[in-house]
Design an enzyme around this catalytic site. Structure first.
Site, short mmCIF file in Angstrom:
data_model
loop_
_atom_site.label_atom_id
_atom_site.label_comp_id
_atom_site.label_asym_id
_atom_site.label_seq_id
_atom_site.Cartn_x
_atom_site.Cartn_y
_atom_site.Cartn_z
N CYS A 2 -3.53 -10.41 -22.31
CA CYS A 2 -2.79 -11.21 -23.28
C CYS A 2 -3.65 -11.36 -24.52
O CYS A 2 -4.70 -12.02 -24.49
CB CYS A 2 -2.44 -12.58 -22.69
SG CYS A 2 -1.52 -13.64 -23.83
N GLU A 103 3.10 -8.12 -26.06
CA GLU A 103 2.40 -7.00 -25.43
C GLU A 103 2.93 -5.72 -26.06
O GLU A 103 4.07 -5.67 -26.54
CB GLU A 103 2.62 -7.01 -23.92
CG GLU A 103 1.72 -6.04 -23.16
CD GLU A 103 0.25 -6.24 -23.47
OE1 GLU A 103 -0.26 -5.52 -24.38
OE2 GLU A 103 -0.40 -7.09 -22.84
#
Length: 253
Positions: A2, A103
């Site tokens: 992340c 992402e």
């Protein structure tokens, strides 16, 4: 992994969801990046508290931060053994305030490779409780800096279409046990950090404007297949912050 996330809902939504007494008035942030101050909730003395920390973990034993890599993620598979996180998982667990994260799906190799950004949020629109670890670092001059990292786990079936790892997203009834470092031992707490159910998540392709850290507006989380607000101009190009899991998985940007 992340490396970017967003905080879109009003501060009072998070205060009600997590039950801390403070009423901070922070603005929405749509492109939160490593090394920036980020809001988390912690528990001390049985009471939940709001706190701002630096996203980029510094262990308490660290002498010189300049010699330490940028650590924004902590693999759940190793947090019980790694010296960097061993103390924090026992005594200092937190939850990052977030509505979702970004992402990038990579396709191809070399110069022909493409990277498509996705915004990942909860399908029900609730705040996304990202498990984290925090630490207070004390400088030789007496300065004190609170720092934190997001705990990551393997991807669930939904996320696997984009990346092989994801943040550990806690269910509402798991937030309390995760924060209760005095009552819930590290091994049991680590067991909460597993891939969330597929149905929890919504994945939407979004504009590659998110690649530039200085772009920070609501347009970033609007899916490409929906009407988009007018953006006057992109921010100037900026050097992208590097990020990696604690086990040195490599740079995202």
């Amino acid at each position: 992994m992340c490396g970017r996330f967003f905080i879109a809902q009003a501060p009072e939504v998070f205060a009600a969801f997590y039950g801390y007494p403070e009423r901070p008035n922070f603005p929405p942030r749509y492109n939160v990046a490593p090394t920036q101050p980020v809001p988390v909730v912690i528990a001390q003395g049985g009471e939940r508290q709001f706190r701002l920390v630096r996203w980029g973990f510094w262990p308490g034993w660290l002498k010189d931060p300049k010699t330490f890599p940028l650590v924004i993620n902590a693999r759940v598979e190793t947090i019980l053994e790694k010296p960097t996180f061993r103390g924090a998982v026992r005594h200092r667990r937190c939850v990052f305030l977030a509505d979702g994260f970004y992402e990038w799906r990579r396709a191809g190799t070399g110069r022909t490779a493409t990277r498509t950004p996705f915004a990942i949020a909860r399908a029900d629109g609730a705040p996304m409780a990202l498990a984290g670890l925090w630490e207070s670092w004390l400088g030789a001059d007496g300065s004190e800096i609170d720092t934190a990292a997001i705990v990551t786990t393997g991807a669930n079936g939904t996320m696997a279409a984009v990346h092989d790892r994801m943040p550990a997203i806690l269910a509402p009834d798991e937030v309390g046990p995760w924060l209760d470092a005095g009552g819930v031992p590290p091994g049991e707490a680590a067991g909460l950090c597993r891939p969330c159910p597929d149905a929890w998540l919504r994945l939407d392709p979004v504009s590659d404007r998110v690649n530039a850290v200085r772009n920070d507006d609501a347009d970033l989380i609007v899916p490409l297949d929906r009407p988009r607000p007018t953006v006057v101009a992109d921010a100037p190009a900026a050097e992208h912050p590097r990020s990696s899991d604690e086990d040195a998985q490599g740079a995202l940007f």
